[in-house]
Scaffold this motif. Structure first.
Motif, PDB file in Angstrom:
ATOM      1  N   MET A 135      -1.277  15.477  -2.246  1.00 20.52           N
ATOM      2  CA  MET A 135      -0.194  15.898  -3.095  1.00 20.52           C
ATOM      3  C   MET A 135       0.860  14.810  -3.259  1.00 20.52           C
ATOM      4  O   MET A 135       1.469  14.707  -4.297  1.00 20.52           O
ATOM      5  CB  MET A 135       0.471  17.142  -2.510  1.00 20.52           C
ATOM      6  CG  MET A 135      -0.069  18.430  -3.033  1.00 20.52           C
ATOM      7  SD  MET A 135       0.946  19.805  -2.522  1.00 20.52           S
ATOM      8  CE  MET A 135      -0.128  20.595  -1.368  1.00 20.52           C
ATOM      9  N   PHE A 136       1.087  14.027  -2.203  1.00 16.86           N
ATOM     10  CA  PHE A 136       2.174  13.063  -2.235  1.00 16.86           C
ATOM     11  C   PHE A 136       1.680  11.633  -2.062  1.00 16.86           C
ATOM     12  O   PHE A 136       2.357  10.797  -1.501  1.00 16.86           O
ATOM     13  CB  PHE A 136       3.193  13.393  -1.144  1.00 16.86           C
ATOM     14  CG  PHE A 136       3.798  14.749  -1.325  1.00 16.86           C
ATOM     15  CD1 PHE A 136       4.783  14.953  -2.271  1.00 16.86           C
ATOM     16  CD2 PHE A 136       3.369  15.820  -0.575  1.00 16.86           C
ATOM     17  CE1 PHE A 136       5.331  16.201  -2.459  1.00 16.86           C
ATOM     18  CE2 PHE A 136       3.912  17.074  -0.757  1.00 16.86           C
ATOM     19  CZ  PHE A 136       4.907  17.269  -1.705  1.00 16.86           C
TER      20      PHE A 136
ATOM     21  N   ALA B 112      -7.609  11.200   2.149  1.00 15.26           N
ATOM     22  CA  ALA B 112      -8.869  11.879   1.829  1.00 15.26           C
ATOM     23  C   ALA B 112      -8.912  13.261   2.490  1.00 15.26           C
ATOM     24  O   ALA B 112      -8.335  13.463   3.563  1.00 15.26           O
ATOM     25  CB  ALA B 112     -10.050  11.045   2.315  1.00 15.26           C
ATOM     26  N   PRO B 113      -9.601  14.219   1.873  1.00 13.14           N
ATOM     27  CA  PRO B 113      -9.775  15.524   2.522  1.00 13.14           C
ATOM     28  C   PRO B 113     -10.608  15.364   3.797  1.00 13.14           C
ATOM     29  O   PRO B 113     -11.454  14.478   3.880  1.00 13.14           O
ATOM     30  CB  PRO B 113     -10.526  16.356   1.494  1.00 13.14           C
ATOM     31  CG  PRO B 113     -10.634  15.541   0.272  1.00 13.14           C
ATOM     32  CD  PRO B 113     -10.211  14.159   0.564  1.00 13.14           C
ATOM     33  N   MET B 114     -10.367  16.216   4.767  1.00 12.94           N
ATOM     34  CA  MET B 114     -11.095  16.131   6.032  1.00 12.94           C
ATOM     35  C   MET B 114     -12.416  16.878   5.910  1.00 12.94           C
ATOM     36  O   MET B 114     -12.456  18.022   5.464  1.00 12.94           O
ATOM     37  CB  MET B 114     -10.273  16.731   7.173  1.00 12.94           C
ATOM     38  CG  MET B 114      -8.995  15.968   7.469  1.00 12.94           C
ATOM     39  SD  MET B 114      -9.295  14.311   8.109  1.00 12.94           S
ATOM     40  CE  MET B 114      -9.340  13.304   6.669  1.00 12.94           C
ATOM     41  N   MET B 115     -13.478  16.215   6.323  1.00 14.63           N
ATOM     42  CA  MET B 115     -14.822  16.778   6.252  1.00 14.63           C
ATOM     43  C   MET B 115     -15.159  17.470   7.570  1.00 14.63           C
ATOM     44  O   MET B 115     -14.598  17.139   8.622  1.00 14.63           O
ATOM     45  CB  MET B 115     -15.837  15.676   5.953  1.00 14.63           C
ATOM     46  CG  MET B 115     -15.506  14.852   4.709  1.00 14.63           C
ATOM     47  SD  MET B 115     -15.405  15.822   3.230  1.00 14.63           S
ATOM     48  CE  MET B 115     -17.110  15.944   2.816  1.00 14.63           C
TER      49      MET B 115
ATOM     50  N   GLY C 283      -2.537  20.713   6.249  1.00 15.43           N
ATOM     51  CA  GLY C 283      -3.483  21.012   5.189  1.00 15.43           C
ATOM     52  C   GLY C 283      -3.852  22.475   5.103  1.00 15.43           C
ATOM     53  O   GLY C 283      -3.341  23.315   5.844  1.00 15.43           O
ATOM     54  N   LEU C 284      -4.788  22.746   4.202  1.00 12.87           N
ATOM     55  CA  LEU C 284      -5.271  24.092   3.935  1.00 12.87           C
ATOM     56  C   LEU C 284      -6.760  24.135   4.220  1.00 12.87           C
ATOM     57  O   LEU C 284      -7.512  23.304   3.696  1.00 12.87           O
ATOM     58  CB  LEU C 284      -5.007  24.438   2.465  1.00 12.87           C
ATOM     59  CG  LEU C 284      -5.370  25.826   1.997  1.00 12.87           C
ATOM     60  CD1 LEU C 284      -4.399  26.838   2.580  1.00 12.87           C
ATOM     61  CD2 LEU C 284      -5.327  25.892   0.485  1.00 12.87           C
ATOM     62  N   LEU C 285      -7.179  25.089   5.053  1.00 13.94           N
ATOM     63  CA  LEU C 285      -8.603  25.215   5.364  1.00 13.94           C
ATOM     64  C   LEU C 285      -9.372  25.656   4.132  1.00 13.94           C
ATOM     65  O   LEU C 285      -9.013  26.632   3.480  1.00 13.94           O
ATOM     66  CB  LEU C 285      -8.828  26.235   6.479  1.00 13.94           C
ATOM     67  CG  LEU C 285      -8.428  25.852   7.891  1.00 13.94           C
ATOM     68  CD1 LEU C 285      -8.748  26.992   8.854  1.00 13.94           C
ATOM     69  CD2 LEU C 285      -9.108  24.592   8.345  1.00 13.94           C
TER      70      LEU C 285
ATOM     71  N   LEU D 116      -5.818  18.211   2.299  1.00 19.07           N
ATOM     72  CA  LEU D 116      -4.515  17.746   2.776  1.00 19.07           C
ATOM     73  C   LEU D 116      -3.386  18.142   1.834  1.00 19.07           C
ATOM     74  O   LEU D 116      -3.519  18.063   0.623  1.00 19.07           O
ATOM     75  CB  LEU D 116      -4.513  16.226   2.911  1.00 19.07           C
ATOM     76  CG  LEU D 116      -5.311  15.634   4.049  1.00 19.07           C
ATOM     77  CD1 LEU D 116      -5.206  14.118   4.017  1.00 19.07           C
ATOM     78  CD2 LEU D 116      -4.847  16.152   5.381  1.00 19.07           C
ATOM     79  N   ALA D 117      -2.269  18.548   2.427  1.00 23.02           N
ATOM     80  CA  ALA D 117      -1.040  18.781   1.666  1.00 23.02           C
ATOM     81  C   ALA D 117      -0.126  17.572   1.838  1.00 23.02           C
ATOM     82  O   ALA D 117       0.404  17.035   0.873  1.00 23.02           O
ATOM     83  CB  ALA D 117      -0.347  20.047   2.134  1.00 23.02           C
ATOM     84  N   THR D 118       0.062  17.145   3.058  1.00 27.78           N
ATOM     85  CA  THR D 118       0.860  15.964   3.367  1.00 27.78           C
ATOM     86  C   THR D 118       0.303  15.333   4.637  1.00 27.78           C
ATOM     87  O   THR D 118      -0.311  16.015   5.455  1.00 27.78           O
ATOM     88  CB  THR D 118       2.360  16.317   3.514  1.00 27.78           C
ATOM     89  OG1 THR D 118       3.109  15.124   3.726  1.00 27.78           O
ATOM     90  CG2 THR D 118       2.607  17.302   4.633  1.00 27.78           C
TER      91      THR D 118
END
Length: 184
Positions: free
Chosen positions: A1-2, A109-112, A150-152, A170-172
């Motif tokens: 997001m940021f 990056a999003p967490m895998m 983050g958000l699951l 991830l949000a931040t």
């Protein structure tokens, strides 16, 4: 997001939040986070007014005296900023990533799933499992403070079972442009 956030170009406007809306935000935070009313009062006193900072991509930041406290994307859950999470590390459920995933997290990056289910990663036990859509604090292996919020995207049991695909959006995170701005 940021990832590429600049207050001069990304903030559309700032408006004080009505007290009725503040009560709704306070009630939502008490239900979404593991926070006591006294702790919330210390973080955000009832007599103090929040400022709603409207940003691009439907991101809302709620700040107190210019310091960002709460983030919301569309009408989704409320997230604490990383600075708030460092002061009160117990307000969100924790997940942990292994050392190999740290560099990807710091790049935004999003967490895998493999980063959370491997030997260095950590997920809550089955009896304390988290559903998809929960806000979580992301801790890195060997570090004391949270490195992301983050958000699951998958529930914790589904992560263990499937062990692939995106687990946390991830949000931040530590080092993003919101982290770089202590005040807005």
């Amino acid at each position: 997001m940021f990832k590429k956030f600049s207050p001069s170009t990304d903030i559309a406007g700032q408006t004080p939040v009505k007290t009725s809306v503040q009560r709704g935000i306070r009630a939502a935070i008490l239900s979404q986070w593991k926070i006591e009313p006294e702790t919330l009062e210390a973080l955000w006193p009832k007599k103090e007014g929040l400022v709603h900072v409207k940003c691009r991509d439907h991101v809302s930041i709620y700040s107190l005296h210019g310091e960002p406290l709460i983030i919301q994307h569309f009408d989704g859950p409320f997230y604490p900023t990383l600075r708030v999470l460092h002061k009160y590390p117990y307000i969100l459920p924790k997940v942990g990533i292994d050392r190999g995933a740290i560099r990807y997290l710091l790049a935004g990056a999003p967490m895998m799933c493999p980063g959370l289910t491997s030997k260095g990663g950590w997920l809550p036990p089955a009896e304390e499992g988290l559903p998809a859509g929960s806000a979580v604090a992301i801790f890195a292996e060997g570090k004391d403070h949270a490195v992301g919020v983050g958000l699951l995207k998958l529930g914790t049991e589904e992560m263990r079972r499937v062990n692939k695909d995106v687990a946390v959006e991830l949000a931040t995170y530590l080092g993003d442009d919101l982290w770089a701005h202590k005040a807005l």
